[in-house]
Scaffold this motif. Structure first.
Motif, PDB file in Angstrom:
ATOM      1  N   ARG A  22      27.367  73.399  10.572  1.00 36.57           N
ATOM      2  CA  ARG A  22      25.951  73.535  10.298  1.00 36.57           C
ATOM      3  C   ARG A  22      25.556  74.863   9.564  1.00 36.57           C
ATOM      4  NH1 ARG A  22      25.830  70.600  15.241  1.00 36.57           N
ATOM      5  NH2 ARG A  22      26.316  72.529  16.327  1.00 36.57           N
ATOM      6  N   LEU A  23      26.219  76.002  10.043  1.00 32.60           N
ATOM      7  CA  LEU A  23      26.101  77.387   9.458  1.00 32.60           C
ATOM      8  C   LEU A  23      26.607  77.521   8.227  1.00 32.60           C
ATOM      9  CD1 LEU A  23      25.401  80.115   9.750  1.00 32.60           C
ATOM     10  CD2 LEU A  23      27.591  80.534  10.787  1.00 32.60           C
ATOM     11  N   LEU A  24      27.655  77.079   7.891  1.00 37.76           N
ATOM     12  CA  LEU A  24      28.253  77.075   6.377  1.00 37.76           C
ATOM     13  C   LEU A  24      27.533  76.621   5.449  1.00 37.76           C
ATOM     14  CD1 LEU A  24      32.479  76.749   7.047  1.00 37.76           C
ATOM     15  CD2 LEU A  24      30.789  78.870   6.600  1.00 37.76           C
ATOM     16  N   PRO A  25      27.048  75.213   5.250  1.00 37.27           N
ATOM     17  CA  PRO A  25      26.092  74.814   4.428  1.00 37.27           C
ATOM     18  C   PRO A  25      24.923  75.636   3.970  1.00 37.27           C
ATOM     19  CG  PRO A  25      26.802  72.920   5.780  1.00 37.27           C
ATOM     20  CD  PRO A  25      27.454  74.339   6.325  1.00 37.27           C
ATOM     21  N   LEU A  37      34.162  84.135   3.753  1.00 41.41           N
ATOM     22  CA  LEU A  37      35.362  84.098   4.364  1.00 41.41           C
ATOM     23  C   LEU A  37      35.258  83.719   5.937  1.00 41.41           C
ATOM     24  CD1 LEU A  37      35.445  86.572   2.284  1.00 41.41           C
ATOM     25  CD2 LEU A  37      37.887  86.440   3.126  1.00 41.41           C
ATOM     26  N   VAL A  38      36.094  82.801   6.540  1.00 44.20           N
ATOM     27  CA  VAL A  38      36.190  82.352   7.718  1.00 44.20           C
ATOM     28  C   VAL A  38      37.625  82.821   8.140  1.00 44.20           C
ATOM     29  CG1 VAL A  38      36.336  80.397   9.301  1.00 44.20           C
ATOM     30  CG2 VAL A  38      34.495  80.332   7.366  1.00 44.20           C
ATOM     31  N   VAL A  39      37.613  83.674   9.081  1.00 48.70           N
ATOM     32  CA  VAL A  39      38.967  84.022   9.841  1.00 48.70           C
ATOM     33  C   VAL A  39      38.997  83.403  11.009  1.00 48.70           C
ATOM     34  CG1 VAL A  39      40.166  86.140  10.486  1.00 48.70           C
ATOM     35  CG2 VAL A  39      38.566  86.439   8.832  1.00 48.70           C
ATOM     36  N   ASN A  40      40.014  82.352  10.994  1.00 46.54           N
ATOM     37  CA  ASN A  40      40.538  81.377  11.734  1.00 46.54           C
ATOM     38  C   ASN A  40      41.318  81.920  12.886  1.00 46.54           C
ATOM     39  OD1 ASN A  40      41.242  79.099  13.480  1.00 46.54           O
ATOM     40  ND2 ASN A  40      42.818  78.802  12.104  1.00 46.54           N
ATOM     41  N   ASP A  41      40.833  82.389  14.071  1.00 48.64           N
ATOM     42  CA  ASP A  41      41.633  83.143  15.045  1.00 48.64           C
ATOM     43  C   ASP A  41      42.506  82.449  16.115  1.00 48.64           C
ATOM     44  OD1 ASP A  41      42.645  85.571  16.189  1.00 48.64           O
ATOM     45  OD2 ASP A  41      41.034  85.545  17.833  1.00 48.64           O
ATOM     46  N   GLY A  42      43.392  81.447  15.436  1.00 48.31           N
ATOM     47  CA  GLY A  42      44.118  80.573  16.471  1.00 48.31           C
ATOM     48  C   GLY A  42      43.476  79.672  16.927  1.00 48.31           C
ATOM     49  N   SER A  43      42.500  78.865  16.190  1.00 48.94           N
ATOM     50  CA  SER A  43      41.779  77.953  16.729  1.00 48.94           C
ATOM     51  C   SER A  43      42.605  76.458  17.158  1.00 48.94           C
ATOM     52  CB  SER A  43      40.733  77.566  15.717  1.00 48.94           C
ATOM     53  OG  SER A  43      39.702  78.392  15.721  1.00 48.94           O
ATOM     54  N   SER A  44      42.165  75.695  17.873  1.00 47.79           N
ATOM     55  CA  SER A  44      42.796  74.443  18.438  1.00 47.79           C
ATOM     56  C   SER A  44      42.042  73.455  17.980  1.00 47.79           C
ATOM     57  CB  SER A  44      43.139  74.640  19.864  1.00 47.79           C
ATOM     58  OG  SER A  44      42.049  74.503  20.620  1.00 47.79           O
ATOM     59  N   ASP A  45      40.731  73.412  17.458  1.00 50.63           N
ATOM     60  CA  ASP A  45      40.113  72.368  17.113  1.00 50.63           C
ATOM     61  C   ASP A  45      39.953  72.290  15.347  1.00 50.63           C
ATOM     62  OD1 ASP A  45      38.647  74.600  16.077  1.00 50.63           O
ATOM     63  OD2 ASP A  45      36.497  74.056  17.034  1.00 50.63           O
ATOM     64  N   ALA A  51      35.891  74.359   7.591  1.00 50.44           N
ATOM     65  CA  ALA A  51      35.234  75.598   6.569  1.00 50.44           C
ATOM     66  C   ALA A  51      36.022  75.287   5.201  1.00 50.44           C
ATOM     67  CB  ALA A  51      36.064  76.961   7.192  1.00 50.44           C
ATOM     68  N   GLN A  52      37.097  74.430   5.082  1.00 41.14           N
ATOM     69  CA  GLN A  52      37.506  74.177   3.708  1.00 41.14           C
ATOM     70  C   GLN A  52      36.710  73.400   3.197  1.00 41.14           C
ATOM     71  OE1 GLN A  52      41.575  72.876   4.897  1.00 41.14           O
ATOM     72  NE2 GLN A  52      42.419  75.024   4.291  1.00 41.14           N
ATOM     73  N   VAL A  53      36.188  72.392   3.768  1.00 43.23           N
ATOM     74  CA  VAL A  53      35.182  71.130   3.296  1.00 43.23           C
ATOM     75  C   VAL A  53      33.982  71.896   2.823  1.00 43.23           C
ATOM     76  CG1 VAL A  53      33.803  69.372   3.931  1.00 43.23           C
ATOM     77  CG2 VAL A  53      36.241  69.255   4.646  1.00 43.23           C
ATOM     78  N   ALA A  54      33.557  72.880   3.522  1.00 40.14           N
ATOM     79  CA  ALA A  54      32.253  73.622   3.214  1.00 40.14           C
ATOM     80  C   ALA A  54      32.500  74.719   2.018  1.00 40.14           C
ATOM     81  CB  ALA A  54      31.565  74.417   4.349  1.00 40.14           C
ATOM     82  N   GLY A  55      33.704  74.719   1.317  1.00 43.25           N
ATOM     83  CA  GLY A  55      34.064  75.616   0.357  1.00 43.25           C
ATOM     84  C   GLY A  55      34.412  77.134   0.626  1.00 43.25           C
ATOM     85  N   ALA A  56      34.457  77.441   1.948  1.00 37.78           N
ATOM     86  CA  ALA A  56      34.750  78.751   2.261  1.00 37.78           C
ATOM     87  C   ALA A  56      36.164  79.322   2.158  1.00 37.78           C
ATOM     88  CB  ALA A  56      34.299  78.837   3.824  1.00 37.78           C
ATOM     89  N   LYS A  57      36.428  80.324   2.030  1.00 39.37           N
ATOM     90  CA  LYS A  57      37.919  80.915   1.862  1.00 39.37           C
ATOM     91  C   LYS A  57      38.265  80.906   3.336  1.00 39.37           C
ATOM     92  CE  LYS A  57      37.672  83.475  -2.533  1.00 39.37           C
ATOM     93  NZ  LYS A  57      38.088  84.689  -3.048  1.00 39.37           N
ATOM     94  N   VAL A  58      39.499  80.458   3.673  1.00 37.79           N
ATOM     95  CA  VAL A  58      39.870  80.536   5.125  1.00 37.79           C
ATOM     96  C   VAL A  58      41.281  81.410   5.527  1.00 37.79           C
ATOM     97  CG1 VAL A  58      40.818  79.102   7.085  1.00 37.79           C
ATOM     98  CG2 VAL A  58      39.144  78.402   5.632  1.00 37.79           C
ATOM     99  N   ILE A  59      41.121  82.160   6.188  1.00 42.61           N
ATOM    100  CA  ILE A  59      42.350  83.087   6.706  1.00 42.61           C
ATOM    101  C   ILE A  59      42.684  82.695   7.902  1.00 42.61           C
ATOM    102  CG2 ILE A  59      43.155  85.497   7.118  1.00 42.61           C
ATOM    103  CD1 ILE A  59      41.276  86.485   5.049  1.00 42.61           C
ATOM    104  N   THR A  60      43.870  82.233   8.580  1.00 41.71           N
ATOM    105  CA  THR A  60      44.367  81.866   9.588  1.00 41.71           C
ATOM    106  C   THR A  60      45.371  82.665  10.274  1.00 41.71           C
ATOM    107  OG1 THR A  60      43.926  79.548   8.846  1.00 41.71           O
ATOM    108  CG2 THR A  60      45.565  79.839  10.715  1.00 41.71           C
ATOM    109  N   HIS A  61      45.070  83.025  11.495  1.00 45.07           N
ATOM    110  CA  HIS A  61      45.974  83.543  12.374  1.00 45.07           C
ATOM    111  C   HIS A  61      46.757  82.592  13.121  1.00 45.07           C
ATOM    112  CE1 HIS A  61      43.089  87.515  12.783  1.00 45.07           C
ATOM    113  NE2 HIS A  61      43.940  87.490  11.660  1.00 45.07           N
TER     114      HIS A  61
END
Length: 289
Positions: A22-25, A37-45, A51-61
């Protein structure tokens, strides 16, 4: 009113797929030219996919490193001249970003969204934040309205000066706010209403509350060490003098305990004096960078 320049919006996220949907659009629609930029801090979901579908850049831990680590990683990767940090859990209203940026354009280096009392999750959280705000205000000599708010707009160049000070946990707002005041940068607050977060909070009140307190003391010794050491030194001095007066009236003696307390008072004050010099050198080196 100054131009703020290009904008990056950084969202540290751990298992926040539902709220990000809901937030990214909304962010993309409101700020089509901003770098998100969405910084994915080890998410399991499905945080990364959303984030990628919404067009955000993703950084993943590869594993969870903490909110502060996500903020630092995002700040290093951001290309905007101004960075907006906000939670990915739906607490912060994207409509308030414009208010943060408007205040920043008035010449400030950091603008923080200060939550009202109705936005605090519980009475204990409200009391705790009130205590931290007063303690930090005393240390800095400036009124701090919300020390722990993660919703803020900053000038990227200024913020990166203090990345080495920021902890990896949830206390980056505390450290960055006090560091900005110590460096003489302009900080302002605007009132906001934070919504109830979606999902479960990652903050443990007792554990992280103690950690916040220790971090404030740590930053206080970096900010103005004599404000911490001088009262402690004075307490030992009063205890030493009181003990001496008592033992002198009772037995006419200057005891070892009186000597120990007075020597401790002197040592604590000298430690504060040395720490003050180190702090001055630290921030002098930062200013030359």
């Amino acid at each position: 009113m100054k131009e703020i320049g290009s904008l990056s919006i950084i969202l540290p996220a751990k298992n926040e797929a539902n709220s990000l949907e809901r937030l990214l659009p909304v962010l993309r629609q409101g700020y089509p030219d901003a770098e998100i930029l969405v910084v994915n801090d080890g998410s399991s979901d499905h945080t990364v996919e959303v984030a990628q579908v919404a067009g955000a850049k993703v950084i993943t831990h590869a594993y969870s490193m903490g909110n502060g680590a996500a903020v630092k990683h995002g700040a290093r990767a951001a290309t905007g001249e101004v960075i907006v940090f906000m939670d990915a859990d739906g607490q912060h209203d994207p409509a308030d970003i414009a208010r943060l940026l408007k205040r920043l354009a008035e010449g400030f280096d950091m603008v923080v969204g200060a939550r009202d009392s109705a936005s605090q999750a519980s009475l204990s959280r409200r009391l705790g934040n009130g205590f931290y705000n007063r303690l930090a205000s005393w240390v800095t000599g400036h009124r701090i309205e919300d020390l722990t708010s993660g919703f803020r707009a900053v000038r990227a160049k200024r913020f990166r000066e203090f990345l080495y000070l920021l902890p990896n946990g949830f206390s980056y707002p505390t450290t960055s706010t006090m560091a900005f005041f110590r460096a003489g940068y302009l900080v302002s607050y605007i009132p906001i209403r934070a919504h109830k977060r979606e999902g479960k909070s990652h903050i443990k009140l007792a554990k992280d509350g103690l950690r916040f307190f220790l971090i404030i003391l740590k930053v206080a010794t970096l900010y103005s060490p004599l404000k911490v050491f001088t009262p402690i030194s004075f307490i030992f001095f009063i205890l030493g003098v009181s003990n001496y007066l008592y033992t002198y009236m009772i037995a006419g003696q200057f005891t070892n305990m009186s000597a120990l307390l007075l020597i401790t008072s002197l040592l604590v004050f000298l430690m504060g004096l040395i720490s003050e010099q180190i702090a001055n050198l630290l921030y002098a080196n930062t200013a030359r960078q």
